[in-house]
Design a protein around this motif. Structure first.
Motif, PDB file in Angstrom:
ATOM      1  N   LYS A 129      -1.767  -8.974   0.902  1.00  0.00           N
ATOM      2  CA  LYS A 129      -2.559  -8.037  -0.537  1.00  0.00           C
ATOM      3  C   LYS A 129      -4.072  -8.418   0.301  1.00  0.00           C
ATOM      4  N   ALA A 130      -4.420  -9.203   0.725  1.00  0.00           N
ATOM      5  CA  ALA A 130      -6.498  -8.419   1.294  1.00  0.00           C
ATOM      6  C   ALA A 130      -6.138  -7.429   2.472  1.00  0.00           C
ATOM      7  N   LEU A 131      -5.066  -7.636   3.071  1.00  0.00           N
ATOM      8  CA  LEU A 131      -4.751  -6.580   4.983  1.00  0.00           C
ATOM      9  C   LEU A 131      -4.767  -5.504   3.902  1.00  0.00           C
ATOM     10  N   LYS A 132      -3.828  -4.929   2.805  1.00  0.00           N
ATOM     11  CA  LYS A 132      -4.543  -3.946   2.766  1.00  0.00           C
ATOM     12  C   LYS A 132      -5.593  -3.219   2.482  1.00  0.00           C
ATOM     13  N   GLU A 133      -5.831  -4.004   1.587  1.00  0.00           N
ATOM     14  CA  GLU A 133      -7.920  -4.193   1.479  1.00  0.00           C
ATOM     15  C   GLU A 133      -8.795  -3.939   2.598  1.00  0.00           C
ATOM     16  N   VAL A 134      -7.904  -4.733   3.579  1.00  0.00           N
ATOM     17  CA  VAL A 134      -9.174  -4.540   4.664  1.00  0.00           C
ATOM     18  C   VAL A 134      -9.156  -3.721   5.486  1.00  0.00           C
ATOM     19  N   ARG A 135      -7.808  -3.193   5.662  1.00  0.00           N
ATOM     20  CA  ARG A 135      -7.312  -2.332   5.926  1.00  0.00           C
ATOM     21  C   ARG A 135      -8.211  -1.038   5.925  1.00  0.00           C
ATOM     22  N   TYR A 136      -8.340  -0.639   5.032  1.00  0.00           N
ATOM     23  CA  TYR A 136      -9.470   0.749   3.882  1.00  0.00           C
ATOM     24  C   TYR A 136     -10.992  -0.184   4.595  1.00  0.00           C
ATOM     25  N   HIS A 137     -11.381  -1.189   4.836  1.00  0.00           N
ATOM     26  CA  HIS A 137     -12.993  -1.748   4.847  1.00  0.00           C
ATOM     27  C   HIS A 137     -13.508  -1.332   6.380  1.00  0.00           C
ATOM     28  N   VAL A 138     -11.545  -1.809   7.378  1.00  0.00           N
ATOM     29  CA  VAL A 138     -12.579  -1.382   8.670  1.00  0.00           C
ATOM     30  C   VAL A 138     -12.206   0.274   9.042  1.00  0.00           C
ATOM     31  N   ARG A 139     -11.558   1.524   7.962  1.00  0.00           N
ATOM     32  CA  ARG A 139     -11.424   3.032   7.577  1.00  0.00           C
ATOM     33  C   ARG A 139     -12.661   3.531   7.565  1.00  0.00           C
TER      34      ARG A 139
END
Lengths: 254, 92
Positions: A129-139
């Motif tokens: 679940k966190a991975l989906k959010e973190v991918r946006y944070h990186v972007r």
């Protein structure tokens, strides 16, 4: 499966990273340079606090001492926190805020990708679940790195200064200690040193586009994730974050 | 950051529906406008797709054109109700 005490400490590491960076970003409420960007950063802050809740709740259950997510967030003192030093540093200027967010998010992306394959099913589900959010944070933070680095002379200088200042805190992310090794052996967590190539690739690509110079690896700070020696900044965050709960310990509704 | 241009934001709530105008925002460029639109207008699962358009690219009608643009005059033949349907036509 990992022993309870070890898993508890490991979950604190993960949860405290999310909690402290989330708290740091929340300081920008009402103070970000543009209202649109403020919303973006606060969304990220809330994502992180949401991750912290899941991880600290799980930690409390594993510990089995009756502590819940709030007890762990609001009633521990500096020496009991297990976050990396990088997340507790002050925000600094906008370039510094973004640069730290980018360096941490790029690490979390690698870490959660690996944790999503954890043998611990509950942790794997949280990580997915966190991975989906973190991918946006990186972007989002990566897009800002490029705009600042490849922007004006002033923004470039500030982004480079932030990168140079923060670099000595990146070593701790990839230096395994006994707990990291135990978790890797139990199939719960990744070998943190093995996360570095993926992080390097992501960071190098963004720095290249941002026309920023990657600092040399030199002396690296450590002591956050093992609780040996936090910076003086963590106490100040906790003072602000924990004040209300400590002042009104009997309050049942907020 | 004071001179960030304005972008108009369009969101398609579900597959099969049209993009609808939901508001506007300031952003330095298109990619950032897209990300900020996501953060401002899609916080509660509102969308499947986002368009952002520079507000400066929109050609708008002027308020003083209202009479000549929008007054319907006596053109009832443009409405379907104007036509009498012969009884032979069924199921209209």
């Amino acid at each position: 499966m990992a022993a309870g005490a070890e898993l508890f400490s490991y979950l604190l590491r993960l949860g405290d990273d999310a909690l402290i960076l989330g708290q740091r970003l929340s300081e920008l409420v009402g103070r970000a340079p543009e209202i649109e960007e403020e919303m973006a950063l606060i969304n990220i802050s809330l994502d992180l606090i949401g991750q912290a809740r899941l991880l600290l709740s799980y930690a409390g259950e594993v510990e089995g001492a009756g502590r819940d997510e709030d007890d762990l967030a609001y009633l521990r003192d500096v020496l009991d926190f297990r976050n990396h030093l990088l997340v507790e540093l002050p925000n600094g200027d906008f370039a510094h805020t973004i640069c730290r967010l980018f360096l941490v998010s790029a690490f979390k992306e690698q870490q959660y990708e690996a944790l999503a394959r954890s043998r611990d099913e509950r942790l794997a589900a949280i990580a997915a679940k966190a991975l989906k959010e973190v991918r946006y944070h990186v972007r989002h933070s990566g897009a800002w790195m490029v705009r600042l680095g490849d922007g004006t002379e002033e923004s470039h200088a500030r982004a480079q200064r932030a990168l140079d200042a923060l670099w000595m805190y990146t070593g701790e992310l990839f230096t395994p200690d006994a707990l990291d090794r135990a978790m890797a052996e139990a199939g719960v967590g990744p070998d943190v040193a093995a996360l570095k190539p993926g992080w390097d690739e992501r960071v190098n690509a963004v720095l290249r586009e941002a026309t920023l110079r990657r600092p040399e690896d030199g002396w690296m700070q450590s002591g956050g994730k093992d609780g040996r020696m936090h910076t003086e900044h963590l106490g100040h965050i906790l003072a602000e974050m924990q004040f209300l709960r400590r002042a009104y310990p009997d309050a049942t509704a907020w | 950051m004071k001179d960030w241009p304005v972008w108009e934001v369009f969101i398609r709530p579900r597959n099969g529906l049209d993009h609808r105008h939901v508001g506007s925002l300031h952003a330095p460029d298109g990619e950032m406008a897209l990300e900020l639109a996501r953060d401002l207008y899609c916080r509660r699962g509102e969308g499947q797709s986002i368009w952002v358009v520079p507000a400066a690219a929109i050609v708008a009608s002027a308020p003083e054109d209202r009479d000549s643009f929008f007054e319907p005059l006596e053109k009832e033949y443009r409405h379907a109700q104007h036509y009498r349907i012969p009884p032979e036509v069924k199921g209209m």
